[in-house]
Design a protein around this motif. Structure first.
Motif, PDB file in Angstrom:
ATOM      1  N   LEU A   1    -106.346  36.275   1.482  1.00 16.89           N
ATOM      2  CA  LEU A   1    -105.006  36.837   1.627  1.00 16.89           C
ATOM      3  C   LEU A   1    -103.938  35.774   1.445  1.00 16.89           C
ATOM      4  O   LEU A   1    -102.850  36.046   0.917  1.00 16.89           O
ATOM      5  CB  LEU A   1    -104.852  37.512   2.995  1.00 16.89           C
ATOM      6  N   MET A   2    -104.229  34.559   1.862  1.00 16.37           N
ATOM      7  CA  MET A   2    -103.288  33.465   1.639  1.00 16.37           C
ATOM      8  C   MET A   2    -103.156  33.168   0.150  1.00 16.37           C
ATOM      9  O   MET A   2    -102.051  32.976  -0.371  1.00 16.37           O
ATOM     10  CB  MET A   2    -103.751  32.211   2.388  1.00 16.37           C
ATOM     11  N   GLU A   3    -104.301  33.138  -0.549  1.00 16.27           N
ATOM     12  CA  GLU A   3    -104.283  32.828  -1.972  1.00 16.27           C
ATOM     13  C   GLU A   3    -103.576  33.916  -2.775  1.00 16.27           C
ATOM     14  O   GLU A   3    -102.900  33.627  -3.768  1.00 16.27           O
ATOM     15  CB  GLU A   3    -105.715  32.654  -2.481  1.00 16.27           C
ATOM     16  N   ALA A   4    -103.714  35.163  -2.341  1.00 18.52           N
ATOM     17  CA  ALA A   4    -103.082  36.276  -3.049  1.00 18.52           C
ATOM     18  C   ALA A   4    -101.612  36.440  -2.692  1.00 18.52           C
ATOM     19  O   ALA A   4    -100.916  37.266  -3.298  1.00 18.52           O
ATOM     20  CB  ALA A   4    -103.846  37.568  -2.757  1.00 18.52           C
ATOM     21  N   GLY A   5    -101.135  35.706  -1.695  1.00 20.74           N
ATOM     22  CA  GLY A   5     -99.745  35.830  -1.281  1.00 20.74           C
ATOM     23  C   GLY A   5     -99.481  37.025  -0.394  1.00 20.74           C
ATOM     24  O   GLY A   5     -98.318  37.378  -0.137  1.00 20.74           O
ATOM     25  N   ILE A   6    -100.544  37.658   0.101  1.00 17.15           N
ATOM     26  CA  ILE A   6    -100.369  38.836   0.965  1.00 17.15           C
ATOM     27  C   ILE A   6     -99.838  38.423   2.330  1.00 17.15           C
ATOM     28  O   ILE A   6     -99.027  39.123   2.930  1.00 17.15           O
ATOM     29  CB  ILE A   6    -101.709  39.598   1.086  1.00 17.15           C
ATOM     30  N   ILE A   7    -100.295  37.284   2.808  1.00 17.08           N
ATOM     31  CA  ILE A   7     -99.788  36.766   4.080  1.00 17.08           C
ATOM     32  C   ILE A   7     -99.330  35.324   3.898  1.00 17.08           C
ATOM     33  O   ILE A   7     -99.849  34.598   3.045  1.00 17.08           O
ATOM     34  CB  ILE A   7    -100.844  36.822   5.210  1.00 17.08           C
ATOM     35  N   THR A   8     -98.343  34.958   4.675  1.00 15.57           N
ATOM     36  CA  THR A   8     -97.991  33.560   4.883  1.00 15.57           C
ATOM     37  C   THR A   8     -98.461  33.226   6.288  1.00 15.57           C
ATOM     38  O   THR A   8     -97.938  33.749   7.268  1.00 15.57           O
ATOM     39  CB  THR A   8     -96.479  33.333   4.752  1.00 15.57           C
ATOM     40  N   LEU A   9     -99.476  32.392   6.372  1.00 19.08           N
ATOM     41  CA  LEU A   9    -100.066  32.075   7.672  1.00 19.08           C
ATOM     42  C   LEU A   9     -99.263  30.986   8.358  1.00 19.08           C
ATOM     43  O   LEU A   9     -98.951  29.949   7.766  1.00 19.08           O
ATOM     44  CB  LEU A   9    -101.511  31.602   7.483  1.00 19.08           C
ATOM     45  N   VAL A  10     -98.930  31.214   9.613  1.00 21.63           N
ATOM     46  CA  VAL A  10     -98.359  30.175  10.461  1.00 21.63           C
ATOM     47  C   VAL A  10     -99.257  30.085  11.692  1.00 21.63           C
ATOM     48  O   VAL A  10     -99.258  30.985  12.532  1.00 21.63           O
ATOM     49  CB  VAL A  10     -96.904  30.471  10.869  1.00 21.63           C
ATOM     50  N   GLY A  11    -100.058  29.045  11.751  1.00 23.76           N
ATOM     51  CA  GLY A  11    -100.955  28.863  12.883  1.00 23.76           C
ATOM     52  C   GLY A  11    -100.374  27.866  13.863  1.00 23.76           C
ATOM     53  O   GLY A  11     -99.687  26.918  13.466  1.00 23.76           O
ATOM     54  N   ALA A  12    -100.626  28.077  15.129  1.00 25.42           N
ATOM     55  CA  ALA A  12    -100.167  27.154  16.171  1.00 25.42           C
ATOM     56  C   ALA A  12    -101.375  26.618  16.911  1.00 25.42           C
ATOM     57  O   ALA A  12    -102.301  27.376  17.239  1.00 25.42           O
ATOM     58  CB  ALA A  12     -99.222  27.855  17.142  1.00 25.42           C
ATOM     59  N   THR A  13    -101.382  25.313  17.170  1.00 33.04           N
ATOM     60  CA  THR A  13    -102.497  24.711  17.882  1.00 33.04           C
ATOM     61  C   THR A  13    -102.027  23.502  18.676  1.00 33.04           C
ATOM     62  O   THR A  13    -101.114  22.793  18.263  1.00 33.04           O
ATOM     63  CB  THR A  13    -103.610  24.284  16.904  1.00 33.04           C
ATOM     64  N   THR A  14    -102.642  23.313  19.818  1.00 34.00           N
ATOM     65  CA  THR A  14    -102.409  22.105  20.606  1.00 34.00           C
ATOM     66  C   THR A  14    -103.475  21.057  20.322  1.00 34.00           C
ATOM     67  O   THR A  14    -103.387  19.945  20.829  1.00 34.00           O
ATOM     68  CB  THR A  14    -102.424  22.436  22.111  1.00 34.00           C
ATOM     69  N   GLU A  15    -104.478  21.414  19.509  1.00 29.54           N
ATOM     70  CA  GLU A  15    -105.587  20.509  19.203  1.00 29.54           C
ATOM     71  C   GLU A  15    -105.424  19.926  17.807  1.00 29.54           C
ATOM     72  O   GLU A  15    -104.798  20.523  16.938  1.00 29.54           O
ATOM     73  CB  GLU A  15    -106.924  21.257  19.303  1.00 29.54           C
ATOM     74  N   ASN A  16    -106.027  18.774  17.591  1.00 25.00           N
ATOM     75  CA  ASN A  16    -105.930  18.106  16.299  1.00 25.00           C
ATOM     76  C   ASN A  16    -106.538  18.976  15.209  1.00 25.00           C
ATOM     77  O   ASN A  16    -107.742  19.236  15.225  1.00 25.00           O
ATOM     78  CB  ASN A  16    -106.669  16.767  16.370  1.00 25.00           C
TER      79      ASN A  16
END
Length: 437
Positions: free
Chosen positions: A135-150
Motif C-alpha cells: 500500500l505504501m508503494e502504490a501510494g494508497i497510504i502514507t504511513l506515519v509510524g511512532a516509536t519510542t524504540e530504536n
C-alpha cells in the motif's frame, strides 16, 4: 470515532460534554504551534521541506513520550488534506489491519489519500510490518509510524527503506516553559512560586504531556503560592524512562561505559546510580563493569579486572543495598585507572589473522612427537628448549611455516603497559640478535 482496535478515521471535533485532561485541551491546532521540534518542522527541516514541496512521504517518528509524535501526525493530515486514520500496534491484529487497508483502498479509488498513523509501530511483528509495503508503494497510504524504540533494531529493513526516520527530541526547558505559559493563558496563573514553576518543569523531564498533567495537579492544590518543597511532596512525579530491554537500558549503559573510558569518576557514578535507581539488576552491572576493565584498561592496570571480580563477589555475598557500594568503588577505580585497549585490539587482530590463515599447522619443531614414527618424520626436531637458552629465550619462530611474523600487541606508554612495552622491545632485540625473525 475509535473502533475496538484503536482505529480512528477522520475524527470529528472532540465532544465537549465530558471533562478532558489539560494535555488534551492544549493540543496544538497547527504545526506552527508544536514546540521543541524546529529541526524537523522549520523551513529547513525535513517535514517543513516536504510540506513546502507538497510531497509528504512516509515517516517513522522516533522519540521519547510526550514530545508531539501523535500531534504531528494528525496535523500533517490536516495540512495535506488527507484522511487521518490512527491505530495502535498494541491492540490491532491482522484482521484489523485488513479493515483499515480495505477502507484506504476504497478511499483511494475516489481520489482521497490516507495518512495512516501507527502508534507503537515497533510492536508489530515482521508479517504485520510487511503488510504495509504494497500500500505504501502504490501510494494508497502514507504511513506515519511512532516509536519510542530504536527503529534500526525494531523495524524491518524493507519498511525502513520506504520511510524516512525522523528523530524527535525531548523538550528542553524553553519549550516546556512555552507549554506552561500557554496553559496559564488558558486556565489561569498557576498557584506556584517561580522556584516551584521551575521545579515543575524539571519534574517533567522533557515530556510535554507529563508537564501538563503535573500542571493540572498543581491547579488542584488551591490558593498559593506553593513552593518547590510542596510540589515535590504532593505531586506525582513523572516516572523515569527506563526499559531494561530497550533504548533506556542501552543508552544508560553506554553512558556509563564511555564515562569510565573518559576517566570521569563523577559522571561514571551518576550513570551507575541512574541505572540502579531505575531498578537495573546489579549483576548485569557487575558483568558490564568487568567488561570495561578488560576492554578499556587491560594490562595498563592488571589489578582493574581483579577489583571488578572482587566487587562482583562482594555483591553476591552482601546483596543489596550494601553490595552496590562495592560496584561503585569498582567504577571509581576503573575511571581513574590508566587506559589501554592494546590487548583488546591485539586480540581482534589475532582473530582476523587466524581466520585468514585457515588451517595452517604449527611448525614441525614445536609439535610433540609421542610416537617413533613422528620422531622419524621430524616432529619436534630442532626445538630449542627456552630454559636452556641465555635469558631463557631462544628466539625461535612459533608461527605457522610460511606465515610472516605478525605484531598484534602494541602496549601504550601508560600504567603497567610501559613495562610491557620494555619487555617486548627487549625480546624483539634478542630475537633479531639470535636470528629468530
Amino acid at each position: 470515532m475509535p473502533d475496538l482496535f484503536g482505529a480512528q478515521d477522520e475524527p470529528q471535533a472532540p465532544t465537549r460534554d465530558g471533562p478532558r485532561p489539560l494535555a488534551d485541551r492544549m493540543r496544538p491546532n497547527q504545526l506552527a504551534d508544536v514546540v521543541g521540534q524546529d529541526h524537523l518542522l522549520g523551513p529547513e527541516g525535513p517535514i517543513g521541506a516536504m510540506l513546502a514541496a507538497g510531497d509528504l512521504g512516509s515517516l517513522i517518528l522516533w522519540g521519547p513520550p510526550g514530545v508531539g509524535k501523535t500531534t504531528i501526525a494528525r496535523l500533517l493530515a490536516d495540512e495535506t488534506k488527507l484522511a487521518f486514520v490512527q491505530i495502535s500496534a498494541i491492540f490491532a491484529g491482522v484482521a484489523d489491519l485488513r479493515k483499515v487497508f480495505d477502507a484506504a483502498r476504497a478511499r483511494y479509488s475516489t481520489g482521497q489519500g490516507t495518512v495512516l498513523f501507527v502508534d507503537e509501530i515497533h510492536r508489530f511483528n515482521k508479517a504485520q510490518q510487511d503488510a504495509f509495503l504494497p500500500l505504501m508503494e502504490a501510494g494508497i497510504i502514507t504511513l506515519v509510524g511512532a516509536t519510542t524504540e530504536n527503529p534500526s533494531f525494531e523495524l524491518n529493513a524493507a519498511l525502513l527503506s520506504r520511510a524516512q526516520v525522523l528523530r524527535l527530541q525531548a523538550l528542553d526547558d524553553a519549550a516546556l516553559g512555552e507549554l506552561l505559559a500557554r496553559a496559564e493563558a488558558s486556565e489561569g496563573t498557576l498557584p506556584l512560586t517561580d522556584e516551584a514553576r521551575a521545579a515543575l518543569i524539571g519534574m517533567a523531564e522533557g515530556d510535554g504531556r507529563a508537564l501538563l498533567n503535573l500542571a493540572e495537579q498543581a491547579y488542584r492544590l488551591g490558593a498559593g503560592p506553593h513552593d518547590a518543597a510542596t510540589i515535590a511532596k504532593r505531586l506525582n512525579r513523572r516516572a523515569a524512562l527506563y526499559d531494561k530491554t530497550g533504548d533506556g537500558h542501552y543508552g544508560l549503559i553506554s553512558a556509563l561505559h564511555k564515562s569510565v573510558r573518559g576517566s570521569d569518576p563523577d559522571a561514571s557514578l551518576y550513570w551507575l546510580a541512574r541505572m540502579l535507581e531505575a531498578g537495573e539488576d546489579p549483576r548485569y552491572l557487575a558483568r558490564r563493569i568487568t567488561r570495561m576493565a578488560v576492554e578499556d584498561i587491560g594490562l595498563a592496570d592488571p589489578a582493574a579486572a581483579q577489583h571488578c571480580v572482587m566487587a562482583w563477589e562482594i555483591y553476591e555475598r552482601l546483596g543489596s543495598p550494601e553490595g552496590e557500594l562495592a560496584l561503585a568503588q569498582a567504577v571509581i577505580y576503573l575511571a581513574l585507572a590508566p587506559k589501554s585497549n592494546a590487548a583488546y585490539s591485539a586480540y581482534k587482530a589475532a582473530r582476523r589473522a587466524a581466520a585468514a590463515s585457515g588451517s595452517a599447522p604449527p611448525p614441525d619443531h614445536i609439535l610433540n612427537a609421542p610416537t617413533r614414527m613422528m620422531k622419524e618424520m621430524g616432529f619436534g626436531r630442532d626445538y630449542a628448549y627456552d630454559h636452556d637458552a641465555p635469558d631463557a629465550f631462544s628466539g625461535q619462530n612459533y608461527f605457522p611455516a610460511g606465515m610472516e611474523r605478525s605484531e598484534f600487541y602494541h602496549p601504550v606508554e601508560r600504567g603497567f603497559e610501559r613495562e610491557m612495552r620494555k619487555r617486548i622491545e627487549w625480546f624483539a632485540r634478542l630475537r633479531r640478535e639470535r636470528g629468530g625473525d
